[in-house]
Design a protein around this motif. Structure first.
Motif, short mmCIF file in Angstrom:
data_model
loop_
_atom_site.label_atom_id
_atom_site.label_comp_id
_atom_site.label_asym_id
_atom_site.label_seq_id
_atom_site.Cartn_x
_atom_site.Cartn_y
_atom_site.Cartn_z
N UNK A 53 -4.19 -40.86 0.10
CA UNK A 53 -3.31 -40.22 -0.86
C UNK A 53 -2.95 -38.81 -0.42
N UNK A 54 -1.67 -38.48 -0.55
CA UNK A 54 -1.21 -37.11 -0.35
C UNK A 54 -1.37 -36.38 -1.68
N UNK A 55 -2.21 -35.33 -1.68
CA UNK A 55 -2.54 -34.60 -2.89
C UNK A 55 -2.40 -33.10 -2.63
N UNK A 56 -2.16 -32.29 -3.68
CA UNK A 56 -2.03 -30.85 -3.48
C UNK A 56 -3.31 -30.24 -2.92
N UNK A 57 -3.18 -29.48 -1.85
CA UNK A 57 -4.35 -28.88 -1.20
C UNK A 57 -4.91 -27.73 -2.03
N UNK A 58 -6.21 -27.61 -2.02
CA UNK A 58 -6.89 -26.51 -2.70
C UNK A 58 -6.77 -25.23 -1.87
N UNK A 59 -6.91 -24.06 -2.50
CA UNK A 59 -6.96 -22.83 -1.74
C UNK A 59 -8.11 -22.87 -0.73
N UNK A 60 -7.88 -22.33 0.44
CA UNK A 60 -8.92 -22.33 1.46
C UNK A 60 -8.81 -23.46 2.46
N UNK A 61 -7.98 -24.47 2.17
CA UNK A 61 -7.77 -25.55 3.13
C UNK A 61 -6.93 -25.01 4.29
N UNK A 62 -7.32 -25.31 5.51
CA UNK A 62 -6.62 -24.81 6.68
C UNK A 62 -5.17 -25.28 6.71
N UNK A 63 -4.29 -24.40 7.16
CA UNK A 63 -2.87 -24.74 7.24
C UNK A 63 -2.63 -25.96 8.12
N UNK A 64 -3.46 -26.14 9.14
CA UNK A 64 -3.26 -27.26 10.07
C UNK A 64 -3.56 -28.61 9.44
N UNK A 65 -4.13 -28.63 8.23
CA UNK A 65 -4.37 -29.88 7.52
C UNK A 65 -3.32 -30.14 6.45
N UNK A 66 -2.44 -29.17 6.22
CA UNK A 66 -1.44 -29.29 5.16
C UNK A 66 -0.12 -29.81 5.72
N UNK A 67 0.50 -30.71 4.97
CA UNK A 67 1.83 -31.15 5.33
C UNK A 67 2.88 -30.12 4.91
N UNK A 68 4.16 -30.39 5.16
CA UNK A 68 5.22 -29.44 4.85
C UNK A 68 5.28 -29.04 3.37
N UNK A 69 4.86 -29.96 2.49
CA UNK A 69 4.91 -29.67 1.05
C UNK A 69 3.60 -29.06 0.54
N UNK A 70 2.66 -28.79 1.44
CA UNK A 70 1.40 -28.20 1.03
C UNK A 70 0.35 -29.21 0.62
N UNK A 71 0.62 -30.49 0.87
CA UNK A 71 -0.33 -31.54 0.52
C UNK A 71 -1.35 -31.77 1.62
N UNK A 72 -2.47 -32.36 1.22
CA UNK A 72 -3.49 -32.81 2.15
C UNK A 72 -3.65 -34.32 1.96
N UNK A 73 -4.02 -35.03 3.02
CA UNK A 73 -4.11 -36.49 2.97
C UNK A 73 -5.58 -36.91 3.00
N UNK A 74 -6.01 -37.63 1.97
CA UNK A 74 -7.43 -37.99 1.84
C UNK A 74 -7.59 -39.42 1.33
N UNK A 75 -8.76 -40.00 1.63
CA UNK A 75 -9.12 -41.27 1.01
C UNK A 75 -10.64 -41.38 0.92
N UNK A 76 -11.10 -42.19 -0.02
CA UNK A 76 -12.53 -42.50 -0.12
C UNK A 76 -12.76 -43.76 0.69
N UNK A 77 -13.56 -43.66 1.73
CA UNK A 77 -13.74 -44.78 2.65
C UNK A 77 -14.64 -45.85 2.05
N UNK A 78 -14.36 -47.09 2.42
CA UNK A 78 -15.19 -48.21 1.99
C UNK A 78 -16.12 -48.69 3.10
N UNK A 79 -16.02 -48.07 4.28
CA UNK A 79 -16.87 -48.52 5.39
C UNK A 79 -18.25 -47.88 5.26
N UNK A 80 -19.32 -48.67 5.32
CA UNK A 80 -20.66 -48.11 5.09
C UNK A 80 -21.06 -47.05 6.10
#
Length: 203
Positions: free
Chosen positions: A94-121
């Motif tokens: 999911x692309x979600x709004x990044x929190x303050x303190x997240x590095x710019x290199x992890x943010x997309x053009x709109x300021x989002x960060x991409x994350x998921x909860x993994x199902x792999x053990x």
């Protein structure tokens, strides 16, 4: 590259490598991934060099629990929660709004960060041992096929690889903008499944 079987001790060894700023490889529910500490800028630069990836193209992250999203995500409500409830843990990023303190290199053009909860053990255990989110970009040179087993992982620049055998079909996660419902990358979760969630009423 040190290849290690997926024991508890070796997963702790990989977590120590992450804390030391090193690049590690590990299996996920989609493909083998390369991971670093997302708050270590030098480690991120090292990761981009290993993949030969344009640093203007942000990488995604995985967590083992939603609580691990707290330092990364400014908010997660409405549609985002509905998508997470339907597909997490699993291969929906999911692309979600990044929190303050997240590095710019992890943010997309709109300021989002991409994350998921993994199902792999193994991937989940690595996040737990590390104590937070880790980077999860496919363990391949950019533009080349995704890695489905340890033999496919490029070893140069990778410190530790946890061997979890062959994974899935090598299909990357689907990337979805949680606020707009737009699919940024088609992958393991079909757009029809996502559309079903969009049609469901929400409070």
């Amino acid at each position: 590259m040190e290849i290690l079987p997926a024991t508890t001790a070796n997963i702790r060894r990989a977590a120590e490598a992450l804390r030391a700023g090193e690049v590690v490889a590990y299996p996920t529910e989609t493909v083998y991934g390369l991971g670093v500490d997302p708050f270590n800028e030098a480690a991120l630069e090292r990761l981009y060099a290993v993949k030969r990836r344009d640093p203007r193209n942000p990488v995604l992250l995985i967590v083992s629990t939603r609580e691990q999203l707290a330092p990364l995500v400014a908010r997660m409500d409405g549609a985002a929660k509905a998508y997470a409830d339907a597909f997490w843990p699993g291969p929906l990023s999911l692309l979600l709004p990044a929190a303050p303190g997240v590095l710019d290199s992890l943010r997309g053009p709109s300021g989002n960060i991409c994350v998921r909860q993994t199902s792999h053990p193994i991937a989940s255990a690595l996040c737990a041992a590390f104590g937070g989110a880790i980077v999860a970009t496919s363990a391949n040179i950019s533009g080349q096929p995704s890695a489905r087993c340890v033999a496919d992982v490029p070893g140069a620049g990778v410190s530790v690889c946890i061997d979890g055998g062959e994974v899935g079909e090598g299909i990357a996660s689907t990337v979805l903008d949680a606020e707009t419902g737009a699919i940024a990358r088609e992958g393991a979760i079909a757009k029809e499944e996502i559309a079903r969630i969009l049609r469901q009423p929400r409070d």
